[in-house]
Design an enzyme around this catalytic site. Structure first.
Site, PDB file in Angstrom:
ATOM      1  CE  LYS A  22       4.264 -27.394 -37.672  1.00  0.00           C
ATOM      2  NZ  LYS A  22       3.352 -28.415 -38.180  1.00  0.00           N
ATOM      3  CG  ASN A  23       0.415 -26.337 -39.819  1.00  0.00           C
ATOM      4  OD1 ASN A  23       1.426 -27.037 -39.697  1.00  0.00           O
ATOM      5  ND2 ASN A  23      -0.502 -26.220 -38.863  1.00  0.00           N
ATOM      6  CB  CYS A 118       0.777 -38.072 -32.881  1.00  0.00           C
ATOM      7  SG  CYS A 118      -0.452 -36.799 -32.957  1.00  0.00           S
ATOM      8  NE  ARG A 123      -3.152 -34.961 -35.697  1.00  0.00           N
ATOM      9  CZ  ARG A 123      -2.217 -34.018 -35.813  1.00  0.00           C
ATOM     10  NH1 ARG A 123      -1.183 -34.014 -35.023  1.00  0.00           N
ATOM     11  NH2 ARG A 123      -2.340 -33.071 -36.710  1.00  0.00           N
ATOM     12  CG  ASP A 309      -2.346 -26.080 -34.198  1.00  0.00           C
ATOM     13  OD1 ASP A 309      -2.649 -27.151 -33.668  1.00  0.00           O
ATOM     14  OD2 ASP A 309      -1.946 -25.991 -35.380  1.00  0.00           O
ATOM     15  NE  ARG A 401       6.997 -32.220 -35.574  1.00  0.00           N
ATOM     16  CZ  ARG A 401       5.710 -32.494 -35.421  1.00  0.00           C
ATOM     17  NH1 ARG A 401       5.295 -33.063 -34.321  1.00  0.00           N
ATOM     18  NH2 ARG A 401       4.847 -32.216 -36.366  1.00  0.00           N
TER      19      ARG A 401
END
Ligand code: UD1
Length: 422
Positions: A22-23, A118, A123, A309, A401
């Protein structure tokens, strides 16, 4: 809202197919705004963030179809494209800021909501803005929006290393903007993540002239225009790592297909160190638990280091290791939201500044837990799979997500996990 219900204690066995990253897809979708016409992105994961970026592109006037069966996105940017990325979309997904670079370069104007903080930390976007300014954009912050404009961007020498190291987002955003700038841009201190490389491939297929792929020194020779292109998305290295942990924590035996071995080398080395049995095939790995998990220390770092991650998922594994592990987070200041929830399941973790000291316990015990962000949710699912008894993971929209139907993939491996409406 949905929750996952997990009955722990079942070893996972069988094969699982990893989806696209996804990134890599999210910035590629934004990059299509640099062209006019139909671009095709293949191996696209069916995750909520992709749908949010689809909504963003549609708001800007693009025509986007997602062919789920074929895992293909067709993005048509012919016609008028707007310049505003509204708060309602950026608040759902920070990566919405990826439209800033392409809009500035192509439309010479962008109004993009500031993403704000977040759950995993502040960030900031200062590096993105520094890069755009150095390319000649005028930037104002008004009413919560970044208002950016330029006559035409101009290539420059841009140092993008931040206080916590390289930035994936800033590297990609500034690189996208510089593809249509006048003259040459040098990005020094570029992020090395494979997703950056995948986006470079896409941009070069569009006619961009980017050199230095896979290094911290990128040279971009601006071109007059870019054309639509087709690209294949790399496999998601974080999803692969998450399933590898699932194999070990449940003492199972699983084959993980569609992986890029180079991209997951650091993760696999760490998993071997803690006792996982790993064998390597052609674009696939087999991961087996070995009855016991050995504790070890870990410090996350930008690629090719151990990814932030994967920090939460690795911590879930260390909660049931034999001995004490110290896990240090160097990239995001508040990325320990999973700690209190893991402790509620019987883990013994103490936070000491940017480190978490994890004392392994024999068993975790199922209980209701709350997902706080994407990777923290994955950690709670892993913990639930290994725990004695039943775990309810609430707020799984976080996991939706970024993981494609994780509960279905785990169920096919023999995990007792299902989705329920709250
Ligand atoms: C991307 C990934 C995210 C991953 C992270 C680090 C996407 C959509 N998300 O996020 O999953 O956890 O890389 O690998 O690809 N920073 C600044 N100023 C900036 C930008 C970043 O100080 O303008 C800091 C951040 O706060 C952080 C560090 O730089 O401490 C790295 O962040 P960055 O690589 O930019 O993360 P994202 O691109 O947001």
């Amino acid at each position: 809202m949905d929750k996952f219900v997990i009955e722990g204690g079942n070893p996972l066995n069988g094969e699982v197919e990893i989806s696209g990253a996804k990134n890599a897809v999210l910035p590629m979708m934004a990059a299509s705004l640099l062209t006019e016409g139909k671009s095709i992105i293949r191996n696209v994961p069916n995750v909520q963030d992709v749908m949010t970026m689809k909504e963003m592109l549609e708001t800007l006037g693009a025509d986007v179809s997602f062919l789920r069966e074929k895992k293909q996105l067709i993005i048509d940017t012919t016609g008028t494209i707007g310049y505003e990325a509204p708060y309602e979309i950026v608040k759902k997904m920070r990566a919405g800021y990826y439209v800033l670079g392409p809009l500035l370069a192509k439309q010479h104007r962008a109004r993009v909501s500031l993403p704000g903080g977040c759950a995993i930390g502040a960030r900031p976007v200062d590096l993105h803005l520094k890069g755009m300014k150095e390319l000649g954009a005028e930037i104002d912050i008004k009413n919560g929006y970044i208002e950016a404009s330029c006559d035409k961007l101009k290539g420059d020498y841009i140092y993008l290393m931040g206080k916590n190291g390289t930035s994936v987002g800033a590297t990609i955003n500034v690189m996208m903007a510089s593809t249509l700038a006048d003259g040459k841009t040098v990005i020094e201190g570029a992020a090395l993540e494979p997703e950056v490389e995948n986006v470079v491939q896409f941009l070069n297929k569009m006619g961009a002239k980017i050199k230095g792929i896979g290094t911290q020194h990128l040279e971009i020779e601006g071109v007059k225009e870019l054309h639509p292109a087709e690209i294949e998305v790399i496999p998601d290295r974080i999803e692969a790592g998450t399933f590898a942990v699932a194999g070990i924590i449940t003492n199972g035996d699983i084959t993980i297909k569609n992986v890029n071995l180079l991209h997951i080398e650091t993760i696999l080395n760490k998993l071997k160190e803690v006792g996982g049995k790993i064998s390597i095939g052609d674009n696939e790995i087999s991961v087996r638990g070995n009855g016991g998990i050995i504790s070890t220390d870990l410090t996350v770092a930008p690629y090719p280091g151990f990814p932030t991650d994967m920090q939460a998922q690795f911590m879930a594994l260390m909660t049931v290791a034999d001995g004490i592990s110290v896990i240090t987070e160097t990239i995001f200041e508040n990325r320990f939201m999973h700690v209190l929830e893991l402790n509620r399941m019987g883990a013994d973790i103490v936070i000491d500044g940017s480190s978490a000291v994890v004392k392994g316990v024999k068993n975790l015990y199922g209980c209701p837990v709350m997902a706080s962000d994407l990777r923290a949710s994955a950690a709670l699912v892993l913990a639930g799979l290994s725990a004695v008894g039943k775990t309810d993971v609430h707020r799984v929209y976080h996991i939706d997500r970024g993981y494609e139907k994780i509960e279905e993939k785990l169920e096919r491996l023999g995990g007792k996990i299902w989705r329920e409406k709250e």
